[in-house]
Design an enzyme around this catalytic site. Sequence first.
Site, mmCIF file in Angstrom:
data_model
loop_
_atom_site.group_PDB
_atom_site.id
_atom_site.type_symbol
_atom_site.label_atom_id
_atom_site.label_comp_id
_atom_site.label_asym_id
_atom_site.label_seq_id
_atom_site.Cartn_x
_atom_site.Cartn_y
_atom_site.Cartn_z
ATOM 1 N N SER A 104 4.475 -5.689 50.989
ATOM 2 C CA SER A 104 4.416 -5.595 52.442
ATOM 3 C C SER A 104 4.029 -6.958 53.028
ATOM 4 O O SER A 104 4.732 -7.939 52.787
ATOM 5 C CB SER A 104 3.452 -4.476 52.842
ATOM 6 O OG SER A 104 3.640 -4.081 54.175
ATOM 7 N N HIS A 238 6.648 3.783 51.853
ATOM 8 C CA HIS A 238 6.180 2.396 51.906
ATOM 9 C C HIS A 238 5.267 2.059 50.734
ATOM 10 O O HIS A 238 5.250 0.930 50.252
ATOM 11 C CB HIS A 238 5.447 2.155 53.227
ATOM 12 C CG HIS A 238 5.170 0.717 53.512
ATOM 13 N ND1 HIS A 238 6.169 -0.205 53.767
ATOM 14 C CD2 HIS A 238 4.004 0.024 53.572
ATOM 15 C CE1 HIS A 238 5.633 -1.395 53.983
ATOM 16 N NE2 HIS A 238 4.328 -1.285 53.873
#
Length: 266
Positions: A104, A238
């Site tokens: 990320s 995610h």
Amino acid sequence: MNVVAPRTAPPANVVAGGWLRRYSPTADVRRRLLVLPHAGGSAGFFHSWGTAFDSFTELLVARYPGRHDRLGDPCVTAMDELADRVTEAVLPFLDVPLSIFGHSMGASLAHEVALRLGRRHGRVPAALHVSSRRPPHRLTPRALHEQGDDALIEEVRRLGGTDESVLGDPELREIVLPAIRADFTIVGTYGPRPADPVGCPVYAYIGDEDPGTSAKDMAAWSDVASGGFHLDVLPGGHFYLVEQHEPLLRSVRARLGSADGAPAPR
């Protein structure tokens, strides 16, 4: 082929002025992996990786300020400053091939560190591993850092990866919010930037149900991959890397070996 079993006890110590947690191998170091956590994340998130590699692989995990035992250190709120500090911290560890993994926000940071190592120090990483983040030239920053605490917490909940007991406890939330806001300031003020090549292979990873990043987004990392590119799409959101812990690590282990020319750790 001789295969060295992963370590069962991860000896770890803090180095580089507190910026890195170092999981030392039990044999001579042949390669290193630098891991850069996500926004709001910490080195502790990757503690299990300390036993995931062979005895010739040393793991370094970045320890961002403003959290855990760095709670009293001022948070960093700009990508360039954070990349400068992490690059400086890793310089003493370049005597063997260094690969970088970033998840990320950590993926953007990994790209910036890789560029600095090559441009400023003439030390191109062995490989760049990027996870769940668009490449620099495809970023569309959001100004979440300018909104209130509730909006930040809602975004953290949407992405997952943070213990709900922390987010739901007012006192604990008050402790972690400054670091979360600092990291989202980094994310919200970074990019888009040029697709500057890193001079090494790039490996990208994404969950097939990520709410904010798609496989097509991750495929665009090929634009910075002057040394070859491969994309892995794994089941999950995610934070697919929690549920897909073993499949992800199998890929990373194999690529560490191919990057430095030594036998691939299994």
